[in-house]
Design an enzyme around this catalytic site. Sequence first.
Site, PDB file in Angstrom:
ATOM      1  CE  LYS A  71      -5.541  -2.003   0.751  1.00 51.85           C
ATOM      2  NZ  LYS A  71      -5.386  -0.631   1.412  1.00 51.85           N
TER       3      LYS A  71
ATOM      4  CB  SER B 227      -1.162   0.281   1.215  1.00 44.90           C
ATOM      5  OG  SER B 227      -1.769  -1.158   1.091  1.00 44.90           O
TER       6      SER B 227
ATOM      7  CG  ASP C 185       6.181   4.435 -12.238  1.00 47.20           C
ATOM      8  OD1 ASP C 185       6.951   3.638 -12.376  1.00 47.20           O
ATOM      9  OD2 ASP C 185       5.036   4.589 -12.103  1.00 47.20           O
TER      10      ASP C 185
END
Length: 419
Positions: free
Chosen positions: A339, A314, A325
């Site tokens: 999750k 999470s 990224d």
Amino acid sequence: MAMTTRGLVVGATVIVLSTVTIVGAGLHLKGQAFFQDSPKELVDEVWQIIDKNYVDATFNHVDWRATREEYLDRPYTDQEEAYTAIREMLEKLEDPYTRFMDPEEFENMQIDTSGELTGVGIQLAQDEETDKLMVVAPIEDTPAFEAGIKAKDVIVAIDGQSTEGMTINEAVNLIRGRVGTSVNLTILRDESETIEFPITRARIEIHPVRYSYQNQNGGVGYIRLTNFSANAAEEMQEAIEDLETQNVVGYVLDLRSNPGGLLYSSVEIARMWYDDGSIVSTVNRQGSIDIQEANGGALTDKPLVVLVDGGSASASEILSGALQDNDRAVLVGTQTFGKGLVQSVRGLGDGSGLAVTIAKYLTPNGRDINEEGISPDIAIELTEEQREELRLDRTLIGTLEDPQYAKAIEILNQQVAAQ
């Protein structure tokens, strides 16, 4: 539906904000007595919250209006019957993160992200083979630590009550209590010595950040983040600023076994590592997208390696995904938990609580990692022997005896050399 990151929870197991009643949707105006006298009203209130906010507009292909009629047609003589019905109703969604908590469960859950708790200061685990309640470690500078409780001590009784067959939650409920009251723990040590420990409960502050200067490659800052609680961002800032004064050449950020926590904590921490670019986007069932961005407040631009594993979930995945990224860090370890759902946690009128999945999140590149997880850039799997060695001697974590950390140092050395 407008979303604020301060009210959102992204833990692998649902954990809640200490000020969670701010999203109570006015329920407290009716008062606890009303819900205790009219348990059917509580059932309907839960139904209404799900109806308005649940992320899946099909409600797992369940006729949600028919569900309301089914449960409101039932007679309820007390709160417990209502609680049972609510849990049964929510099971139809087949969503482990949307769940009801009775007042005791709700109160216990609120401490997970508040940054402090009341008790004696021990971390418990249940032995997989024997089911015995074992002390993972006493938290430093707490009553348990000062009393002499040690790692691997087995709790055999709490105030004279045997722990045989007892779950961790049941034990925790017995050990916790008001500040200044006492609890007696009967400990079995080294499978031979039984010791009684009368301990006075105290208010305990939990520190999610541990950091150190490592004398490797010209000085490395090692930061271990164990959860994204309300004080995580403040402690992370203090750690980075302190390590910067020590002129480290790079950082290793350890997110292994970090189950997540508060969404805003992950956003605030991501902003400490890079100045420009998105961090995470949350999408609700109406398709509304809320994007969190970096804000030019980075505390360092030095090379960064992030350690992740199957226990990184999470908020950990939000942070590691954002760093990956944006090409800000190299991820080392194993596939993360997967999750990608966000919960809003609400206090209900009778003191109970409801966690509702209201959105999913995407990484900056638009990756939906739910049930997939994030793949590390460099995969390093621990053997069972290595994992057991680290479990038995936690002082080895974050040292060159820790294979994943050792690989992180190798990668960091390459990055520093390239600069």
